[in-house]
Motif scaffolding. Sequence first.
Motif, mmCIF file in Angstrom:
data_model
loop_
_atom_site.group_PDB
_atom_site.id
_atom_site.type_symbol
_atom_site.label_atom_id
_atom_site.label_comp_id
_atom_site.label_asym_id
_atom_site.label_seq_id
_atom_site.Cartn_x
_atom_site.Cartn_y
_atom_site.Cartn_z
ATOM 1 N N MET A 184 0.839 -1.201 0.000
ATOM 2 C CA MET A 184 0.000 0.000 0.000
ATOM 3 C C MET A 184 0.875 1.253 0.000
ATOM 4 S SD MET A 184 -3.324 -0.447 0.071
ATOM 5 C CE MET A 184 -3.984 0.960 0.946
ATOM 6 N N PRO A 185 0.586 2.213 -0.872
ATOM 7 C CA PRO A 185 1.362 3.458 -0.869
ATOM 8 C C PRO A 185 1.045 4.275 0.370
ATOM 9 C CG PRO A 185 -0.485 3.638 -2.382
ATOM 10 C CD PRO A 185 -0.449 2.208 -1.926
ATOM 11 N N ASP A 186 2.009 5.083 0.779
ATOM 12 C CA ASP A 186 1.767 6.000 1.885
ATOM 13 C C ASP A 186 0.667 6.983 1.502
ATOM 14 O OD1 ASP A 186 3.712 5.280 3.927
ATOM 15 O OD2 ASP A 186 5.237 5.916 2.494
ATOM 16 N N ARG A 187 -0.219 7.258 2.470
ATOM 17 C CA ARG A 187 -1.299 8.227 2.244
ATOM 18 C C ARG A 187 -1.054 9.454 3.103
ATOM 19 N NH1 ARG A 187 -6.363 9.659 4.502
ATOM 20 N NH2 ARG A 187 -6.090 8.156 6.203
ATOM 21 N N VAL A 188 -1.170 10.624 2.499
ATOM 22 C CA VAL A 188 -1.010 11.897 3.194
ATOM 23 C C VAL A 188 -2.357 12.611 3.180
ATOM 24 C CG1 VAL A 188 0.172 14.129 3.209
ATOM 25 C CG2 VAL A 188 1.423 12.049 2.563
ATOM 26 N N LEU A 189 -2.739 13.182 4.320
ATOM 27 C CA LEU A 189 -3.976 13.958 4.423
ATOM 28 C C LEU A 189 -3.626 15.427 4.532
ATOM 29 C CD1 LEU A 189 -7.134 13.837 4.835
ATOM 30 C CD2 LEU A 189 -6.637 14.017 7.292
ATOM 31 N N ILE A 190 -4.229 16.246 3.671
ATOM 32 C CA ILE A 190 -4.066 17.694 3.777
ATOM 33 C C ILE A 190 -5.327 18.252 4.423
ATOM 34 C CG2 ILE A 190 -4.910 18.182 1.414
ATOM 35 C CD1 ILE A 190 -2.668 20.371 1.308
ATOM 36 N N ALA A 238 4.316 12.355 -5.203
ATOM 37 C CA ALA A 238 4.400 11.270 -6.183
ATOM 38 C C ALA A 238 5.837 10.800 -6.364
ATOM 39 C CB ALA A 238 3.819 11.728 -7.517
ATOM 40 N N ARG A 239 6.801 11.647 -6.058
ATOM 41 C CA ARG A 239 8.211 11.253 -6.199
ATOM 42 C C ARG A 239 8.558 10.068 -5.299
ATOM 43 N NH1 ARG A 239 11.991 13.978 -4.416
ATOM 44 N NH2 ARG A 239 10.934 15.350 -2.941
ATOM 45 N N VAL A 240 7.797 9.913 -4.205
ATOM 46 C CA VAL A 240 8.061 8.789 -3.305
ATOM 47 C C VAL A 240 6.874 7.827 -3.286
ATOM 48 C CG1 VAL A 240 9.666 10.104 -1.883
ATOM 49 C CG2 VAL A 240 7.241 10.118 -1.301
ATOM 50 N N GLY A 241 5.999 7.942 -4.286
ATOM 51 C CA GLY A 241 4.881 7.016 -4.425
ATOM 52 C C GLY A 241 3.748 7.230 -3.455
ATOM 53 N N ALA A 242 3.664 8.402 -2.824
ATOM 54 C CA ALA A 242 2.611 8.683 -1.848
ATOM 55 C C ALA A 242 1.410 9.340 -2.517
ATOM 56 C CB ALA A 242 3.138 9.584 -0.738
ATOM 57 N N THR A 243 0.246 9.112 -1.962
ATOM 58 C CA THR A 243 -0.987 9.721 -2.450
ATOM 59 C C THR A 243 -1.420 10.836 -1.503
ATOM 60 O OG1 THR A 243 -2.400 8.155 -1.256
ATOM 61 C CG2 THR A 243 -1.695 7.545 -3.490
ATOM 62 N N LEU A 244 -2.337 11.698 -1.977
ATOM 63 C CA LEU A 244 -2.798 12.840 -1.185
ATOM 64 C C LEU A 244 -4.313 12.893 -1.188
ATOM 65 C CD1 LEU A 244 -1.998 15.459 0.358
ATOM 66 C CD2 LEU A 244 -2.176 16.656 -1.827
ATOM 67 N N ALA A 264 5.509 20.093 1.021
ATOM 68 C CA ALA A 264 5.247 18.728 0.548
ATOM 69 C C ALA A 264 6.540 17.936 0.409
ATOM 70 C CB ALA A 264 4.503 18.775 -0.783
ATOM 71 N N ARG A 265 7.609 18.619 0.009
ATOM 72 C CA ARG A 265 8.895 17.923 -0.142
ATOM 73 C C ARG A 265 9.388 17.404 1.199
ATOM 74 N NH1 ARG A 265 12.761 21.445 -3.403
ATOM 75 N NH2 ARG A 265 11.296 20.750 -5.036
ATOM 76 N N GLN A 266 9.135 18.145 2.265
ATOM 77 C CA GLN A 266 9.568 17.672 3.580
ATOM 78 C C GLN A 266 8.799 16.417 3.998
ATOM 79 O OE1 GLN A 266 11.114 20.824 6.465
ATOM 80 N NE2 GLN A 266 9.565 21.989 5.356
ATOM 81 N N VAL A 267 7.526 16.357 3.647
ATOM 82 C CA VAL A 267 6.770 15.129 3.908
ATOM 83 C C VAL A 267 7.364 13.977 3.102
ATOM 84 C CG1 VAL A 267 4.521 13.990 3.691
ATOM 85 C CG2 VAL A 267 4.646 16.369 4.454
ATOM 86 N N ALA A 268 7.624 14.237 1.824
ATOM 87 C CA ALA A 268 8.215 13.206 0.972
ATOM 88 C C ALA A 268 9.564 12.742 1.513
ATOM 89 C CB ALA A 268 8.359 13.728 -0.457
ATOM 90 N N ASP A 269 10.350 13.681 2.015
ATOM 91 C CA ASP A 269 11.653 13.323 2.570
ATOM 92 C C ASP A 269 11.498 12.366 3.751
ATOM 93 O OD1 ASP A 269 13.061 14.817 0.733
ATOM 94 O OD2 ASP A 269 13.328 16.546 2.061
ATOM 95 N N VAL A 270 10.593 12.692 4.666
ATOM 96 C CA VAL A 270 10.402 11.836 5.838
ATOM 97 C C VAL A 270 9.927 10.451 5.412
ATOM 98 C CG1 VAL A 270 9.055 11.490 7.942
ATOM 99 C CG2 VAL A 270 9.983 13.756 7.415
#
Length: 329
Positions: free
Chosen positions: A1-7, A23-29, A302-308
């Motif tokens: 399952m891809p990581d899911r991020v909630l805004i 999307a660079r780290v395969g996460a959805t929003l 968003a990049r900081q979320v992707a980094d983590v």
Amino acid sequence: MPDRVLITDVPWDDLSVERAELARVGATLDRASANDEATLAREAAGASGLLTCWATVSAAVLEGAGESLRVVARLGTGTDNIDLAAAARLGVPVTRVPDYCVPEVADHTLALLLAIRRDVVGSVNAVRAGEWDPDRAGGLRRLAGDAIGLIGFGRTAAAVRERALAFGLTVLGENRSGDDRGTGCEMVSREELLERSDVVSLHAPLTAETRRTVDAAFLERMKPGAVLLNVARGGLIDADAVLAALESGRLAAVGLDVFEPEPPGERLEDWHPLARHPRAFVTPHTAFLSRESLIELRTRAARQVADVLSGRRPEHLVDPAVWERRTGD
């Protein structure tokens, strides 16, 4: 399952910038359907990350996300809407973007001061009403030679200093540490700053300690006829005290980009009278705003979320110790 991020909330509808970074780290929003605590706690369940603008990210919201939550990222500079103690307790690092709008806020600070000192608003309105009378602005004063005192000497205040010097102002700084950030700014005590400054400009964060910094006692220590500027947080001032100082003539004028609450009342007739006072120059929290600053903010948050999510240390951690406990890095 891809990581899911909630805004949780944003004032823009298009989330393409945020989605591209994730999307660079395969996460959805996903976007939250509402901003109340119960909804956010429910919809955060199972999320790997939270992106938040103004919504309150309480302990209940953080706990609702569960053990999957790995990061909370603020779309902004401050973090007063996030329960940092709860995040630390749960081992969730919090990030922010403290410097994305420094040029804009510094520009806006000087814009408010120039609008006040050069009677820009009054003159423009008079011409639009068909009045061409240079004498109506006969009380104008030059900026050069006056002193501006900057309370809270961080990135933005340092940028204000550069601009103020170009207008011939003397610049004084004040903060808890006395650090001039390598600028050579004259750092003084709060008491000396208020006694010497023709203009006092607020650039401090809003904390329990700084709330209502500008109260009746603060205003009484200012130079008679000085100007007060606030582009930081509305809660730094006591609006009733500032209104009284305007009406008594203690303050010549105020320039405000922030208010508490925003807007200053639920209905226009309920607005705090300070917001509509003829010597209050109020803008609707736009100091941070430009096309460039918003793109930068959205990308970097968003990049900081992707980094983590990909195991990399993010750019701006509010509490690095939380990250270090979690990762050993």
